[in-house]
Design an enzyme around this catalytic site. Structure first.
Site, PDB file in Angstrom:
ATOM      1  CE  LYS A 448      -0.132  -0.314   5.008  1.00  0.00           C
ATOM      2  NZ  LYS A 448      -0.830  -0.880   6.165  1.00  0.00           N
ATOM      3  CE1 TYR A 673       9.091  32.994  -0.325  1.00  0.00           C
ATOM      4  CE2 TYR A 673       9.477  30.647  -0.076  1.00  0.00           C
ATOM      5  CZ  TYR A 673       9.086  31.721  -0.861  1.00  0.00           C
ATOM      6  OH  TYR A 673       8.692  31.520  -2.132  1.00  0.00           O
TER       7      TYR A 673
HETATM    8  C1  LIG Z   1      -0.022  -1.640   6.978  1.00  0.00           C
HETATM    9  C2  LIG Z   1      -0.543  -2.867   7.530  1.00  0.00           C
HETATM   10  C3  LIG Z   1       0.312  -3.912   7.927  1.00  0.00           C
HETATM   11  C4  LIG Z   1       1.819  -3.810   7.898  1.00  0.00           C
HETATM   12  O1  LIG Z   1       2.293  -3.160   9.027  1.00  0.00           O
HETATM   13  P1  LIG Z   1       3.869  -2.952   9.292  1.00  0.00           P
HETATM   14  O2  LIG Z   1       3.954  -2.490  10.686  1.00  0.00           O
HETATM   15  O3  LIG Z   1       4.323  -1.949   8.303  1.00  0.00           O
HETATM   16  O4  LIG Z   1       4.500  -4.276   9.072  1.00  0.00           O
HETATM   17  C5  LIG Z   1      -0.263  -5.081   8.326  1.00  0.00           C
HETATM   18  N1  LIG Z   1      -1.596  -5.238   8.370  1.00  0.00           N
HETATM   19  C6  LIG Z   1      -2.452  -4.250   8.035  1.00  0.00           C
HETATM   20  C7  LIG Z   1      -3.920  -4.473   8.138  1.00  0.00           C
HETATM   21  C8  LIG Z   1      -1.969  -3.024   7.609  1.00  0.00           C
HETATM   22  O5  LIG Z   1      -2.803  -2.043   7.266  1.00  0.00           O
END
Ligand SMILES: *Cc1c(COP(=O)(O)O)cnc(C)c1O
Length: 780
Positions: A448, A673
């Protein structure tokens, strides 16, 4: 055992001439090679080396099987036997650092005198060494092979394969190696490579090595030791020449002298040395193309590796190779190009652009659509931008053909800031976690948020190559993007809604279903379509974000029983605080709630859905939370909660930019700035090409953030602007156009996160999509 095939195959993905290959079925921590035998048999492989264990060879009537106790050892023995047929000098190189550089430099420095066979890239492992030695053939007059080990006992095996007559021990590092008791044991282990050498090169200043030599080197061995106190150095001002560079060079010089090459000639050859880059780069090109830029020498072994990489890029359907003549001495030309034509065909290349007189002479050998040009200029004169679109283009040329001109034409223009993504580091981190959880546990990788900022298509493509079990993304459009990029792995979508259920089904994506309303919407959408679909049931065990609650279980199990066409692929939940010891009791409670809820749902099913609960901190700190599958996120990208994990992970992303301008600013003036950059002294100020629109957070303003220039941290002066920032370089020797590291090995995303009071993921996912990603492999 004698084998009849010509090619040794240890990775089913690298198959090129099936009928003439023998496959070694190796059992490793992640894979069992035996499971690929049916697929390889179907593709035409007829010879297999398998390990003693029940295996149904009758299913493969036309194949020949060699049964051995250990397939890797068998491979090594075959290579050792092959090596014994040659009585040429062979250089064996080991040491903590510099093996590959010394090998590559020696290959350049000795190329006027010898026809050299050397390991491709850093093929120095228990598998890589025998594969390298296997490529020795009758026209070679010198072999150069490197050997690397991670366990006691391994070097003795590599010695029997390489059988070096000349040894080079590059150096011994201080890094602590878990597998060895101490440095002394590590040194003694490495010295096993030199049991039979006639000549031995090392730096005398490593007194710990000197102390062990009598136990290993043969009595009549000629020792070529050199010392840093009196070593020859080609430059008078040497301030910026690193220790390692100097060390590597002096090993080479010692050996050149041994081969009686004159001092003048040595000096001449050293000045002609070209930088060694083994990088294979993948980046975005014009017209939706991907470019693979391979600046490695254009020899057959290097070409094979680049073609392997090309054939495993599924982001675009069409594969084009722009290739120069191969500079391979001592081989019959028409035989060489016939072999190359076969390789291109085996690797599924659709189109060839051949550049050079030899390719032109041999164009009849190529059956695929091809065009030939006598020179790079001739090609560029005819070339039009529209000639390439929607393809993966491999650009591979010997240096004299200056293919960088072609790369420049085909690249998307970028604005100096790039995120370099190390694909080997990603593979390494994945394998680290695989080893940690064992072969019985599946892996879902979270890609993601643009794969945590690293580039979703390319990361997913690599994960597909490594055959992870599942991918997961937040939204359907990310899933569609993956499908369009040729990803066939199952994909879980965390957030779906009625507006995109059609997309989910069209692209064989698998939705998370998290509430009674959501379930009902999905059921209504399916209506009487008679589709069988896979979904994943999310239960809430304490995160209180998405998920069915305990009070919904009666309703849910009832629904699940009524809709057997909806397949429950998995049941999962999410841990809220697995990285914080103070909440461990709560995490244990979450695990118990999860087990209870998953049991309830599974009880109404005639099959067992996959169970998964653990994210990266969960899998590290709660082995009992791993169940059937883990969901790996930040760990893959190089961040861990446990120090022992962190030590073993590699940095994946390096964000770089350049200095656009440098100016001298008196201390009475201000910078940027709001005149916020107040100076305490007359200063040199560099403007760098990155701002908050690229993801360089405004919180880094006024000294909170620092960037690395020529190895020195330089503080930000004043406020970060949208596309630019200013840094204080008063104490650094630097010029306009120089490289600036925002994060990488150092400073790390963890350093940046602690400076600005956030978490490492935010640093990564903030990197804007306008920053172009360059993916690279060092090769191993
Ligand atoms: C993002 C996510 C993970 C992964 O988490 P990490 O701490 O980055 O390993 C696992 N499960 C779900 C449902 C997530 O949204």
């Amino acid at each position: 055992m004698t084998i009849s095939a010509r090619y040794l195959l240890t990775d089913s993905r690298q198959i090129s001439s099936p009928a003439d290959s023998v496959f070694f079925a190796i059992r490793g921590p992640h894979h069992d090679g035996h499971t690929f035998i049916p697929e390889l048999y179907r593709k035409g492989v007829r010879e297999f080396v398998i390990e003693e264990a029940p295996f149904q060879t009758q299913a493969f009537p036309k194949a020949q099987f060699h049964v051995v106790p250990n397939a890797i050892h068998a491979l090594q023995e075959i290579a050792a036997e092959h090596r014994r047929a040659f009585s040429i000098p062979v250089i064996g190189i080991t040491g903590s650092n510099g093996k590959t550089i010394v090998k590559e430099w020696l290959a350049q420095l000795l190329s006027p005198d010898f026809v050299i066979c050397r390991s491709p890239k850093s093929y120095n492992s228990q598998l890589g060494v025998p594969l390298s030695v296997w490529s020795l053939d009758a026209h070679h007059t010198l072999g150069i092979f490197e050997a690397g080990i991670s366990q006691p006992g391994e070097m003795a095996r590599l010695e029997t394969v390489i059988q070096p007559t000349i040894g080079i021990f590059t150096n011994i590092g201080t890094a602590h190696d878990e597998a060895f008791q101490d440095r002394r044991q590590k040194i003694r282990e490495k010295l096993e490579l030199f049991r039979h050498v006639k000549t031995f090169v090392y730096c005398l200043d490593f007194t710990e090595i000197t102390a062990e030599l009598p136990d290993f080197l043969p009595a009549d061995c000629q020792i070529l030791g050199w010392s840093k106190t009196e070593a020859w150095h080609p430059f008078t001002t040497q301030s910026n020449i690193s220790q390692a560079w100097w060390e590597n060079l002096n090993h080479c010089i010692a050996l050149l002298r041994h081969f009686r090459i004159s001092e003048d000639e040595i000096q001449r050859r050293i000045y002609a040395l070209r930088p060694v880059s083994m990088r294979l780069e993948l980046k975005e090109g014009i017209n939706d193309c991907y470019l693979i830029d391979d600046s490695y020498n254009n020899d057959l072994a290097g070409l094979k590796m680049a073609l392997d990489f090309l054939s495993n890029q599924h982001e675009r359907p069409h594969k084009v190779v722009i290739l120069s003549d191969l500079l391979q001495s001592g081989v019959n030309e028409s035989e060489l190009y016939t072999q190359i034509a076969q390789l291109l065909k085996d690797k599924g290349v659709n189109q060839l652009i051949g550049i050079g007189e030899a390719l032109q002479r041999n164009q009849m050998a190529f059956a695929l659509p091809a065009k030939f040009f006598e020179s790079t200029e001739a090609f560029l004169a005819k070339y039009r931008t529209s000639d390439f679109s929607d393809s993966v283009v491999l650009v591979k040329g010997a240096r004299t053909f200056h293919f960088e001109d072609i790369i420049r034409k085909l690249s998307l223009r970028t604005h100096g800031t790039i995120l370099e993504v190390n694909l080997d580091a990603l593979s390494h981190n994945l394998n680290y976690f695989r080893e940690k959880i064992g072969r019985q546990t599946k892996i879902m990788v979270m890609v993601k948020a643009f794969a945590y900022g690293s580039g979703i298509e390319e990361v997913a493509n690599l994960l597909q190559f490594h055959r992870v079990d599942y991918l997961a993304v937040a939204y359907p459009d990310e899933g569609v993007r993956l499908r369009k990029a040729g990803i066939q792995l199952p994909i879980l979508i965390l957030n779906t809604s009625p507006e995109n259920f059609q997309q989910v089904l069209d692209y064989q994506l698998e939705p998370e279903i998290y509430s009674p309303r959501h379930w009902q919407e999905f059921v209504d959408f399916l209506g009487d379509r008679q589709l069988s679909t896979s979904v994943h049931i999310k239960v809430d065990t304490g995160m209180h974000r998405l998920g069915f609650e305990e009070k919904h279980l009666d309703w849910l199990t009832d629904q699940i029983s009524q809709h057997p066409e909806i397949r429950i692929a998995s049941i999962f939940s999410h841990l809220a605080a697995a990285d914080e010891a103070e909440h461990d009791a709560f995490t244990h409670q979450q695990i118990a709630r999860y087990t209870f809820m998953a049991d309830r749902i599974t009880a109404v099913l005639p099959y067992q859905p996959i169970r998964h609960l653990a994210n990266s901190p969960g899998l590290a700190r709660f082995p009992e939370a791993r169940f059937d599958m883990i969901r790996l996120g930040k760990g893959l990208y190089g961040t861990a909660v446990l120090p022992e994990d962190q030590e073993n992970l590699k940095t994946v992303g390096t964000l770089k930019t350049v200095i656009s301008q440098i100016k001298e600013v008196p201390k009475t003036e201000t910078v940027g700035y709001g005149r916020r950059g107040v100076l305490s002294r007359d200063s040199r100020i560099a403007t760098i090409a990155i701002g908050y629109a690229d993801g360089f957070d405004r919180k880094f303003s006024r000294g909170t953030g620092k960037v690395l220039i020529h190895g020195q941290l330089c503080p930000i002066v004043g406020n970060i602007c949208m596309d630019m920032s200013m840094v204080d370089v008063t104490d650094v020797d630097c010029s306009e156009g120089d490289e600036v590291i925002i994060f990488g090995d150092y400073p790390s995303i963890r350093d940046l996160a602690s400076w600005s009071g956030t978490i490492p993921y935010e640093i990564l996912t903030n990197v804007g999509e306008r920053v172009s990603r360059v993916f690279y492999r060092e090769g191993n």
